[in-house]
Design a protein around this motif. Structure first.
Motif, short mmCIF file in Angstrom:
data_model
loop_
_atom_site.label_atom_id
_atom_site.label_comp_id
_atom_site.label_asym_id
_atom_site.label_seq_id
_atom_site.Cartn_x
_atom_site.Cartn_y
_atom_site.Cartn_z
N THR A 1 -6.82 -2.14 -1.03
CA THR A 1 -5.73 -2.60 -0.16
C THR A 1 -5.83 -1.94 1.21
OG1 THR A 1 -4.31 -2.87 -2.11
CG2 THR A 1 -3.23 -2.89 0.04
N SER A 2 -6.27 -0.68 1.24
CA SER A 2 -6.49 -0.01 2.52
C SER A 2 -7.55 -0.73 3.34
CB SER A 2 -6.90 1.45 2.30
OG SER A 2 -5.91 2.17 1.62
N ILE B 1 -5.41 1.17 -4.26
CA ILE B 1 -5.25 1.95 -3.03
C ILE B 1 -6.43 1.78 -2.08
CG2 ILE B 1 -5.00 4.28 -2.08
CD1 ILE B 1 -3.40 4.98 -4.64
N LEU C 1 0.83 -1.20 0.00
CA LEU C 1 0.00 0.00 0.00
C LEU C 1 0.87 1.26 0.00
CD1 LEU C 1 -2.70 1.50 0.25
CD2 LEU C 1 -2.57 1.16 2.73
N SER D 1 -6.95 -2.72 6.81
CA SER D 1 -7.74 -2.34 7.98
C SER D 1 -8.42 -3.57 8.59
CB SER D 1 -8.80 -1.30 7.59
OG SER D 1 -8.20 -0.13 7.11
#
Length: 266
Positions: free
Chosen positions: A196-197, A193, A52, A201
């Motif tokens: 993957t975030s 982005i 990331l 998380s």
């Protein structure tokens, strides 16, 4: 975890996350071939953070412009600059996020078999080759519409099946919609982005809710290695895109599928 294991898995994750060859397939196969134990959710978190950060760093100007134009679009109540693209990235993230939220346990328990990895590696590899071979791929990102974003998002949701490849599925869908290689690849990388975030998380919450011991040295080594290799993979993928297209990855997937078949399925 041995540090050499962390380095090898970090290299695999970093290289394969953004190339259309499936990081999940490689992370499933590597421990089986080497006889290693499962790396655990904490290590998965480390390499996801590494990749990331790599894509954020590489596309930092794009990300800054997208955020700025998104804020300006909200302020003026109309699309400004790349504000519409930011919206489409959000829309394309929804299908995979919903499937991951609702079906991830089922996918992890039922679809991580060697047989599934074999068929997805081969099938989606051939589909990528066909999509890249087709002519008339001239559209750029300014031509993207809501329907396109939804279809690419659905393709990304299918990529939750191990062996499919998130970048492979989204690039394939974009090429089939008529986007150029450059536009398809850029949209795929930017789309990495938010998803993957979300994945990082979810893993962070899982680690926080468990009593799992974290090997911080392996965590750091895996994260740094995946970060470096992901930056390298993105750079050379984009550099060689027009020269070689998608066929090197298609050939690789066919060879990998053959190896899976002869090593594990015969």
């Amino acid at each position: 975890m041995e540090l050499i294991n962390a380095v090898i898995l970090g290299i695999l994750q970093g290289i394969t996350e953004f190339l259309p060859i499936s990081s999940s397939a490689h992370l499933i196969l590597a421990p089986l071939v080497a006889g290693w134990k499962d790396q655990g959710v904490a290590f998965d978190l480390a390499v996801h953070i590494g990749t990331l950060l790599a894509v954020l760093l590489y596309f930092r100007k794009d990300v800054t412009n997208l955020i700025y134009d998104g804020i300006q679009s909200l302020k003026h109540r109309k699309f400004v600059g790349q504000g519409e693209l930011l919206l489409f990235l959000g829309i394309a993230t929804v299908p995979a996020a919903l499937v991951g939220l609702l079906l991830m346990d089922l996918i992890d328990e039922q679809l991580r078999s060697i047989e599934v990895v074999f068929f997805t590696t081969l099938g989606f590899g051939l589909l990528l080759g066909w999509a890249d071979w087709r002519p008339n791929q001239q559209r750029d990102l300014s031509s993207l519409r809501l329907k396109d974003a939804l279809l690419v998002g659905i393709a990304q949701a299918f990529a939750l099946i191990p062996g499919t490849s998130r970048s492979g599925a989204t690039i394939t869908a974009s090429l089939l919609l008529g986007l150029s290689r450059e536009a398809a690849s850029r949209f795929s990388f930017l789309l990495a982005i938010p998803i993957t975030s979300l994945a990082a998380s979810a893993k962070l919450l899982e680690v926080g809710a468990s009593d799992t011991h974290i090997d911080w040295l392996a965590f750091l080594v895996g994260g740094v290695t995946s970060f470096i290799m992901a930056l390298t993979a993105i750079h050379f993928f984009l550099k060689w895109l027009n020269r070689f297209g998608m066929w090197p990855y298609v050939v690789y997937r066919i060879i990998l599928a053959a190896l899976i078949y002869f090593i594990f399925l015969t």
